[in-house]
Design an enzyme around this catalytic site. Structure first.
Site, short mmCIF file in Angstrom:
data_model
loop_
_atom_site.label_atom_id
_atom_site.label_comp_id
_atom_site.label_asym_id
_atom_site.label_seq_id
_atom_site.Cartn_x
_atom_site.Cartn_y
_atom_site.Cartn_z
CE1 TYR A 38 3.15 70.34 -57.88
CE2 TYR A 38 4.54 68.41 -57.57
CZ TYR A 38 4.15 69.69 -57.19
OH TYR A 38 4.79 70.32 -56.16
CB CYS A 39 2.15 71.84 -64.20
SG CYS A 39 1.15 71.01 -65.45
CB THR A 40 -1.37 75.14 -62.43
OG1 THR A 40 -0.26 75.78 -61.79
CG2 THR A 40 -2.67 75.71 -61.88
N GLY B 119 -2.00 70.67 -65.80
CA GLY B 119 -1.61 69.49 -66.56
C GLY B 119 -0.96 69.75 -67.91
CB VAL C 46 -2.22 71.35 -58.38
CG1 VAL C 46 -2.59 71.60 -56.93
CG2 VAL C 46 -0.75 70.96 -58.49
#
Length: 183
Positions: A66-68, A70, A95
């Site tokens: 995951y990242c902030t 996508g 997220v």
């Protein structure tokens, strides 16, 4: 989808949850049990992928990344697949989307964002502070740029240490030639 992601997080099966954001982002918030690779460059992630193959079975172990928002996951999931990982999952919308749809279940702390706020909750639910002051390690989640203009490092700092170090990340920076006035 965020709901599928939440389901997978809740399961007790073997999996690896990988935070592909920068370390300063994960210091204030991340998913429970997430692996926080100490990677500052794309090349370092290649090495992380190689090392991960020695710890888990790349053909069987699900890797949830995951990242902030996508975007970074697109690049990093390709690296994992090139290294033989077959079950790679990305958090759709990152997220931010997870917080909107699922709240803060399985999430610790807050979310680092790239605007003046720097740190925000991912939902309306209260979460514990997991960030720590760079100097005294008190639980805190406010970021500052070092007042030494040649350093400018982003660091978490409590109000007391910010005052004591005059807005700097270290005593060396505090005594540097080009230090912005601290107010």
């Amino acid at each position: 989808s965020p709901s599928k992601w939440k389901e997978m997080l809740a399961q007790n099966q073997e999996k690896v949850v990988v935070d592909v954001r920068n370390q300063y982002e994960s210091k204030v918030g991340h998913f429970e049990g997430a692996d926080l690779p100490p990677c500052e460059t794309f090349r370092e992630f290649e090495q992380y992928a190689e090392d991960l193959k020695t710890k888990v079975d790349p053909k069987k172990t699900p890797v949830m990344m995951y990242c902030t928002g996508g975007i970074r996951c697109e690049f990093y999931s390709a690296v994992l697949m090139e290294h033989g990982f077959e079950n790679v999952y990305q958090l759709e919308g990152g997220v931010i989307n997870y917080g909107i749809q699922e709240g803060s279940d399985h999430w610790l702390g807050k979310l680092f964002v790239f605007d003046d706020r720097l740190v925000v909750p991912i939902s309306d639910e209260k979460t514990e502070v997991i960030g720590k002051c760079h100097h005294c390690e008190t639980a805190f989640e406010s970021y500052y740029n070092c007042a030494n203009m040649r350093c400018n490092k982003l660091f978490i700092c409590c109000k007391e240490c910010l005052k004591e170090y005059v807005g700097c990340c270290s005593s060396d920076c505090q005594n540097a030639e080009h230090v912005r006035p601290y107010h």
